[in-house]
Design an enzyme around this catalytic site. Structure first.
Site, PDB file in Angstrom:
ATOM      1  N   ASP A  40       0.858  -1.182   0.000  1.00 45.09           N
ATOM      2  CA  ASP A  40       0.000   0.000   0.000  1.00 45.09           C
ATOM      3  C   ASP A  40       0.894   1.232   0.000  1.00 45.09           C
ATOM      4  OD1 ASP A  40      -3.235   0.441   0.883  1.00 45.09           O
ATOM      5  OD2 ASP A  40      -1.917   2.170   1.092  1.00 45.09           O
ATOM      6  N   THR A  90     -12.406   2.834  -6.224  1.00 45.92           N
ATOM      7  CA  THR A  90     -12.792   3.533  -7.448  1.00 45.92           C
ATOM      8  C   THR A  90     -13.957   4.458  -7.103  1.00 45.92           C
ATOM      9  OG1 THR A  90     -13.976   1.484  -8.021  1.00 45.92           O
ATOM     10  CG2 THR A  90     -11.967   1.970  -9.235  1.00 45.92           C
ATOM     11  N   THR A 125     -14.021  -2.074  -8.608  1.00 48.23           N
ATOM     12  CA  THR A 125     -15.267  -1.944  -9.362  1.00 48.23           C
ATOM     13  C   THR A 125     -15.123  -0.875 -10.439  1.00 48.23           C
ATOM     14  OG1 THR A 125     -16.527  -2.553  -7.395  1.00 48.23           O
ATOM     15  CG2 THR A 125     -17.734  -1.501  -9.192  1.00 48.23           C
ATOM     16  N   CYS A 265     -19.499   1.562  -2.389  1.00 47.42           N
ATOM     17  CA  CYS A 265     -20.030   0.623  -3.399  1.00 47.42           C
ATOM     18  C   CYS A 265     -21.404   1.034  -3.907  1.00 47.42           C
ATOM     19  CB  CYS A 265     -20.089  -0.791  -2.818  1.00 47.42           C
ATOM     20  SG  CYS A 265     -18.470  -1.554  -2.571  1.00 47.42           S
ATOM     21  N   ARG A 336     -16.268   6.471   4.579  1.00 41.83           N
ATOM     22  CA  ARG A 336     -16.212   6.947   3.196  1.00 41.83           C
ATOM     23  C   ARG A 336     -17.616   7.132   2.622  1.00 41.83           C
ATOM     24  NH1 ARG A 336     -12.592   2.532   0.350  1.00 41.83           N
ATOM     25  NH2 ARG A 336     -13.774   1.261   1.820  1.00 41.83           N
TER      26      ARG A 336
END
Length: 460
Positions: A40, A90, A125, A265, A336
């Site tokens: 990372d 993403t 995604t 998501c 998030r």
């Protein structure tokens, strides 16, 4: 021997690029079967993992302490691996168009350290075409290698559900795809090492990308329908939860409920699909309509709170409101794209003073993203309204009597202590108060009990 056998024999390594809520559990799972490099760019994050701390709370500190994952933020270490899994976020931009910056950056980093004979699998995604049309050219440019000759690619959409201890990597069927049959077979066999539920071989990379993006779009649309029903039924003064419980007795009724739709998501993925559709000349009807309903729910909840406070004869400007829960869903520290922030911003427009309690939320991320500081539950006193926005397990132990105390000068006291001293005059606990506004977004409390306790009660 092929790459799969070399991995099983620990002659080749697997790398995980991106160690967040998705990548880290994958790295830990594979480390039980193979040698794994966990990479990372966030050095602070990798140092936490090295010290045995799991900031995501997805696997826990004990598992992190005992895992054999080789955590690093040194990109050169990626050259040691031949099977690479990219699991970076993403997100979308402010205009709701895809932000491919993280996956493009990860592709550049990996490309600089890619060696011949490697397989790269993307899990992020994306809309159909991103892997082959955007990521592959970056890998080729940075590595100087030719895709299909010097290295191969595949796509396997992540299905990990943050905070869910039942539906895990091991228990969810894994969709896999590859650019050719040989690559597909190797990718499938590698994932079968850790996925007990088995794998499903998609017909192509684009099919796998499309399958992922519609999974969350479908959920988004169904939740939007529930949110619209909630708006309608609230106008009719009908309890939405009661309606859904009644309708749910039919065998084929889909079990969805209204709520705030945030996170990385469900609240994001539909925009990837509609963006690509726009590029192809088609303007989405159903998907974008559902998105608009869900994006507006924070404002709707805030306005409903204000209306209930007015009904309780509260002065709005300067009113004190406590919000319990700010993560995007229950039992996860992930903040998030949390839509609880929309509720806060809207209430602040009315001049309301907000206090937020959330024992699960990542305090550093919350401050960095939204400049919001958390309060302790003991600080919640003298409230004009209390909003339970996220049904964390910790909150489910709170009784209505505990909530009532948050409106007095004493503030919250847990049930055990309250029972011991309820007979004394030491605590301000006027059970007969009728001006206590309780907004129960996810229906944690029993409506009848709340109203019998004297609350001005509302839920979606």
């Amino acid at each position: 021997m092929n790459l799969y056998e070399n991995i099983v024999n620990r002659e080749e390594k697997i790398s995980l690029i991106g160690l967040g809520y998705v990548g880290m559990p994958i790295a830990v799972a594979f480390a039980k079967k193979a040698d794994v490099i966990g990479f990372d760019v966030n050095k602070q994050k990798t140092e936490l993992y090295k010290s045995g701390i799991d900031p995501t709370k997805e696997v826990g500190n004990e598992v992190i302490k005992n895992t054999t994952v080789d955590f690093t933020s040194d990109e050169a270490r990626l050259r040691e691996a031949k099977f690479h899994i990219v699991a970076v976020p993403t997100p979308v931009k402010d205009d709701h168009t895809p932000d491919l910056t993280p996956v493009e950056s990860a592709s550049r980093t990996l490309g600089k350290n890619l060696t011949k004979g490697s397989i790269v699998v993307f899990e992020s995604t994306v809309y159909p075409g991103v892997t082959e049309d955007i990521c592959v050219p970056i890998l080729e440019k940075e590595s100087g290698l030719k895709c299909g000759v010097d290295f191969k690619v595949g796509y396997s959409p992540e299905r990990i559900n943050p905070g869910d201890k039942v539906h895990r990597l091991e228990t969810i069927i894994k969709v896999v795809s590859g650019q050719d049959e040989e690559t597909l077979d190797i990718i499938a066999r590698v994932y079968e090492l850790v996925v007990d539920a088995g794998v499903y071989k998609a017909a192509s990379i684009k099919v796998a990308e499309a399958a992922k993006v519609i999974e969350n779009s479908q959920r988004d649309i169904n939740i939007a329908f529930m949110n619209e029903l909630s708006i309608i039924f609230n106008k009719m003064e009908i309890d939405t939860k009661a309606v859904l419980e009644a309708a749910g007795t039919k065998w084929n009724f889909l079990n969805f409920s209204p709520g705030l739709v945030g996170g990385h998501c469900i609240g994001v993925d539909p925009y990837y699909l509609t963006y690509k559709a726009e590029q192809m000349g088609y303007h989405s009807q159903i998907i974008l309509s559902g998105r608009k309903i869900n994006d507006d729910m924070g404002k709707y909840i805030a306005e409903s709170t204000v209306k209930k406070m007015i009904k309780a004869n509260k002065q709005i400007n300067g009113a004190k409101v406590a919000i319990f829960g700010i993560t995007f869903k229950e039992n996860t520290p992930d903040v998030r794209n949390t839509k609880v922030v929309d509720v806060i911003k809207e209430l602040e427009e009315y001049g309301v003073d907000i206090k937020v309690v959330d024992p699960a939320a990542d305090k550093e991320d919350l401050w960095r993203e939204y400049r919001i500081k958390l309060c302790e539950i003991e600080d919640i006193k003298g409230m004009d309204a209390v909003i339970f926005a996220v049904p964390h397990d910790e909150f489910k132990a709170i009784q209505l009597e505990n909530v009532k105390m948050m409106f007095g000068t004493t503030g919250y006291v847990n049930s055990e202590v309250m029972n011991e001293v309820a007979a004394t005059s030491e605590f301000d606990i006027d059970i007969d108060r009728k001006d206590c506004v309780l907004m129960d977004i996810k229906g944690m409390f029993n409506r009848k009990e709340a109203e019998d306790t004297g609350f001005v009660y509302w839920r979606l």
